[in-house]
Design an enzyme around this catalytic site. Structure first.
Site, short mmCIF file in Angstrom:
data_model
loop_
_atom_site.label_atom_id
_atom_site.label_comp_id
_atom_site.label_asym_id
_atom_site.label_seq_id
_atom_site.Cartn_x
_atom_site.Cartn_y
_atom_site.Cartn_z
N HIS A 51 0.82 -1.20 0.00
CA HIS A 51 0.00 0.00 0.00
C HIS A 51 0.86 1.26 0.00
O HIS A 51 2.03 1.24 0.41
CB HIS A 51 -0.94 -0.01 1.20
N GLU A 56 0.73 3.87 1.88
CA GLU A 56 1.17 4.24 3.23
C GLU A 56 2.37 3.39 3.66
O GLU A 56 3.33 3.89 4.26
CB GLU A 56 0.03 4.06 4.24
N CYS A 98 -6.30 1.54 5.39
CA CYS A 98 -6.95 0.30 5.79
C CYS A 98 -6.44 -0.10 7.17
O CYS A 98 -5.54 0.54 7.73
CB CYS A 98 -6.67 -0.79 4.77
N CYS A 131 -2.58 -0.89 7.34
CA CYS A 131 -1.74 0.31 7.35
C CYS A 131 -1.93 1.10 8.64
O CYS A 131 -0.99 1.70 9.16
CB CYS A 131 -2.06 1.18 6.15
#
Length: 342
Positions: free
Chosen positions: A264, A266, A291, A294
């Site tokens: 992801h 992040e 999410c 993360c």
């Protein structure tokens, strides 16, 4: 502040300029166009002269006129804290010089073709001229907008503010402009929040994930520490080239996450920065709410605040974890880049 207005024939440029002059103390600046090209090749057609706008209605006693863009800019630069407006942006050369100045705001104006023809016909009758047919006006309008030498479309595409003026009522136009508040000088420069969120959105353009593009920026003391976007790990085939089977199968959100190979945005930004560089006070900007996976990592490394643009399918769960960890979470909506309907 200098507002430049551009757009099609009878789109409403001069009406907006008149509003700014009358209601908010703007002063009109005129720039001569010595190389002007007419939108009609018929020298006997006097109506074509009206395509330049009702300039006689925009001539306050203190109007200032300039022979060149360089003299024009020199004048405004020394008085940039005052309020100025011009409708005389003739070509890309003029526009490029204007866009270099931090006090300049380009505003484009558009309106339906039929309404613009009605406005133009009314203007012709006021000057005791025979209005053109709709077909002739369409040809003039196309040349005015798309001609390679005089086309306004090449200018309007660069506008920071794009307006659509569908009303035949000046009162409605003025009321909408009052709400829009073009004179707000914050339009000249993005806030820190908007600046960093735009950087996150720019990072997202590098994403190769087949599910969605996401970008992230980590900031401390208004300095970028790291950026990230989602996609497959280094040396792994890109997601959009088949590198992540889960994303390429098109499974629904939240399904098959344990088999997803994409990192992801992040996560990429956190890995790039490292805990030592993040420290207390760091802010994470992401164009999608993190999410759960993360979120726990964000809490672990000591991020102080998370700012996101769009929601995800587990915002409440992520918010609960961040709240428990003492991380502030807030949503920031960027101003739309599309047309603003007046």
């Amino acid at each position: 502040m200098l507002i430049g207005l551009c757009g099609g024939i009878c789109a409403g440029k001069h009406a907006i300029a008149e509003y700014l002059i009358r209601e908010h103390g703007f002063q009109l600046l005129a720039l001569e166009n010595k190389d002007s090209a007419q939108i009609s090749d018929d020298p006997e057609d006097k109506a074509r002269l009206q395509t330049c706008g009702p300039r006689h209605e925009l001539k306050p006693k203190n109007q200032l006129r300039f022979d060149s863009i360089d003299v024009f800019l020199d004048f405004v630069t020394k008085r940039w804290t005052e309020r100025w407006v011009t409708t005389d942006i003739w070509d890309c050369t003029v526009l490029e010089k204007l866009l270099l100045r931090p006090f300049f705001l380009l505003v484009s104006v558009d309106a339906p073709l039929g309404l613009r023809w009605q406005r133009f016909s009314r203007r012709c009758r006021q000057h005791q001229l025979e209005p053109p047919s709709l077909e002739k006006f369409l040809l003039w309008s196309d040349r005015h907008l798309y001609d390679k030498d005089i086309g306004q479309a090449y200018l309007t595409d660069r506008a920071a503010v794009r307006l659509f003026n569908p009303s035949s009522s000046l009162n409605e136009l003025y009321a909408a402009l009052e709400v829009l508040d073009l004179r707000n000088e914050e339009r000249l420069r993005p806030t820190w929040d908007h600046y960093f969120m735009q950087l996150a959105s720019l990072a997202a353009q590098r994403s190769n994930c087949m599910k969605r593009r996401v970008g992230c920026v980590i900031v401390r003391d208004r300095r970028v520490i790291s950026t990230g976007y989602n996609g497959t790990p280094r040396n792994i085939t890109n997601c959009n080239e088949g590198g992540c089977p889960r994303c390429n199968r098109g499974e629904g959100g939240g399904a098959g996450l344990s088999t997803c190979l994409c990192i992801h945005a992040e996560e990429n930004a956190l890995l790039e920065a490292g805990r030592e560089r993040i420290r207390e006070g760091a802010i994470l900007y992401c164009d999608t709410c993190p999410c759960l996976t993360c979120t726990v990592k964000i809490a672990q490394v000591g991020i102080s605040e998370v700012v996101y643009s769009k929601g995800y399918n587990m915002d409440k769960e992520s918010a609960a974890i961040l709240n428990a960890a003492g991380v502030n979470l807030r949503q920031l909506s960027l101003p739309p880049n599309g047309l603003t309907c007046l």
